[in-house]
Design an enzyme around this catalytic site. Structure first.
Site, PDB file in Angstrom:
ATOM      1  N   THR A  52      -1.601   9.224   1.453  1.00  0.00           N
ATOM      2  CA  THR A  52      -1.766   7.777   1.647  1.00  0.00           C
ATOM      3  C   THR A  52      -2.672   7.548   2.851  1.00  0.00           C
ATOM      4  O   THR A  52      -3.194   8.495   3.447  1.00  0.00           O
ATOM      5  CB  THR A  52      -0.415   7.085   1.892  1.00  0.00           C
ATOM      6  N   LEU A  67       3.118   4.417  -0.434  1.00  0.00           N
ATOM      7  CA  LEU A  67       4.359   4.666  -1.156  1.00  0.00           C
ATOM      8  C   LEU A  67       5.037   3.375  -1.587  1.00  0.00           C
ATOM      9  O   LEU A  67       5.600   3.295  -2.682  1.00  0.00           O
ATOM     10  CB  LEU A  67       5.308   5.490  -0.277  1.00  0.00           C
ATOM     11  N   TYR A  98       6.287   8.871  16.707  1.00  0.00           N
ATOM     12  CA  TYR A  98       6.655   8.804  15.286  1.00  0.00           C
ATOM     13  C   TYR A  98       7.937   9.592  15.017  1.00  0.00           C
ATOM     14  O   TYR A  98       8.876   9.085  14.384  1.00  0.00           O
ATOM     15  CB  TYR A  98       5.510   9.340  14.432  1.00  0.00           C
ATOM     16  N   SER A 115      11.293  10.547   7.186  1.00  0.00           N
ATOM     17  CA  SER A 115      10.240  11.555   7.141  1.00  0.00           C
ATOM     18  C   SER A 115      10.863  12.902   7.453  1.00  0.00           C
ATOM     19  O   SER A 115      11.948  12.982   8.042  1.00  0.00           O
ATOM     20  CB  SER A 115       9.156  11.226   8.170  1.00  0.00           C
ATOM     21  N   SER A 142       0.828  -1.203   0.000  1.00  0.00           N
ATOM     22  CA  SER A 142       0.000   0.000   0.000  1.00  0.00           C
ATOM     23  C   SER A 142       0.861   1.250   0.000  1.00  0.00           C
ATOM     24  O   SER A 142       2.068   1.204   0.241  1.00  0.00           O
ATOM     25  CB  SER A 142      -0.926   0.014   1.231  1.00  0.00           C
ATOM     26  N   LYS A 160      11.700   8.245  13.728  1.00  0.00           N
ATOM     27  CA  LYS A 160      12.329   8.731  12.502  1.00  0.00           C
ATOM     28  C   LYS A 160      13.650   9.454  12.779  1.00  0.00           C
ATOM     29  O   LYS A 160      14.579   9.393  11.968  1.00  0.00           O
ATOM     30  CB  LYS A 160      11.365   9.655  11.744  1.00  0.00           C
TER      31      LYS A 160
END
Length: 314
Positions: free
Chosen positions: A231, A53, A196, A183, A51, A200
């Site tokens: 997305t 990217l 998150y 990211s 799914s 990253k």
């Protein structure tokens, strides 16, 4: 006489400018041809391929003639994508039917068997694209440590474990390319994204170290930091208590298409770029603001946190 003298330089400059434009276009054309040549027949492993990217990366790398190993948790979805790619003929280069390897990247115990299965597909790996990931939305005070661990397992420890498992075969061949899809939040942190952003930031640091250590083995390392992509990442994000967020954020809905970002990933891999930011002007400027004027950056983020909290409370 004066007019003739004034006119002569301009007539000389015009062909020079046209020549420069033509030379620039030729260089870009040759770079594009080199990208396709380098990736044609290359074995490319993509995690999180079913799914977003990852799916679009599978499409563009397949179209470039790469031999794909598609990885993800859902074997049925992987098989469907492999069938779709095998049936596609919208390319002028020879394409190859992808292999699929299903495993849960967040479960470290699955990595050894998955690595062996990946290497059995073609015998080696040229490019590893660590794309699989999970997002998060929540306040730090409300977030359980188990949620922090879940995000880190998927976004950091999983990719690190898979990379370490595949590195020996790359070192033996003195050839390979490791790509980490990070990211913009691996460069800067914004409120209510702590788990998150932390995962990253850790990703950025690890793969920066890896790049330096692998240089002696001719192994390339690329970190790609996209901004918002349209997305389902925010829909599938975990919240403070571990439940599904289930909301398409406005910023995500207005993000770049995954197909466009996938083409940029293909370009970055083909050109062996080391650190790539794929974001709009404001997020890109924020990176420099964090470095050059940290006090101002912190004030802006605190203001943003207050506004978001007020919006949640109202």
């Amino acid at each position: 006489m004066v007019r003739a003298m004034d006119f002569t330089p301009s007539t000389a400059i015009l062909p020079l400018l046209l020549g420069c434009v033509g030379l620039f276009g030729l260089v870009r054309l040759l770079q594009g041809m080199r990208t396709k040549t380098d990736l044609q027949g290359a074995v490319v492993v993509i995690t999180g391929a079913t799914s977003g990217l990852g799916r679009d990366c599978a499409k563009v790398f397949c179209a470039a003639g790469a031999k794909l190993v598609l990885c993800g948790r859902n074997r049925e979805a992987l098989e469907e994508l492999a069938e779709e790619l095998a049936a596609s003929r919208a390319t002028q280069v020879e394409t190859h039917r992808p292999y699929v390897v299903a495993f849960d990247l967040a479960y470290s115990g699955a990595i050894p068997a998955a690595t062996a299965e990946i290497l059995q597909c073609f015998g080696y790996v040229d490019v590893l694209i660590n794309n699989a990931g999970i997002s998060y939305r929540g306040a730090i005070l409300d977030t359980t440590v188990d949620v922090d661990k879940k995000v880190m397992e998927t976004n950091y420890f999983g990719p690190v474990a898979l990379t370490k498992a595949l590195l020996p075969s790359m070192i033996q061949r003195r050839r390979g390319h490791v790509v980490a899809i990070s990211s913009i939040q691996g460069k800067i942190s914004i409120p209510f994204r702590s788990a998150y952003a932390a995962s990253k930031h850790a990703t950025q640091a690890f793969f920066d170290c890896l790049r330096a250590e692998m240089e002696q083995y001719q192994i390339k390392v690329t970190v790609i930091s996209p901004g918002y992509i349209h997305t389902n990442l925010s829909l599938n994000a975990v919240t403070a208590d571990g439940s599904r967020y289930g909301v398409m954020d406005k910023t995500t809905a207005q993000g770049r298409s995954p197909a466009e970002v996938a083409r940029d990933v293909l370009d970055a891999v083909g050109k062996k770029r080391e650190d790539v930011i794929l974001a709009d002007l404001l997020p890109s400027l924020a990176i420099y603001l964090r470095t050059l004027a940290p006090g101002l950056f912190f004030s802006l983020m605190a203001s943003r946190a207050r506004k978001e909290q007020k919006s949640k409370d109202s």
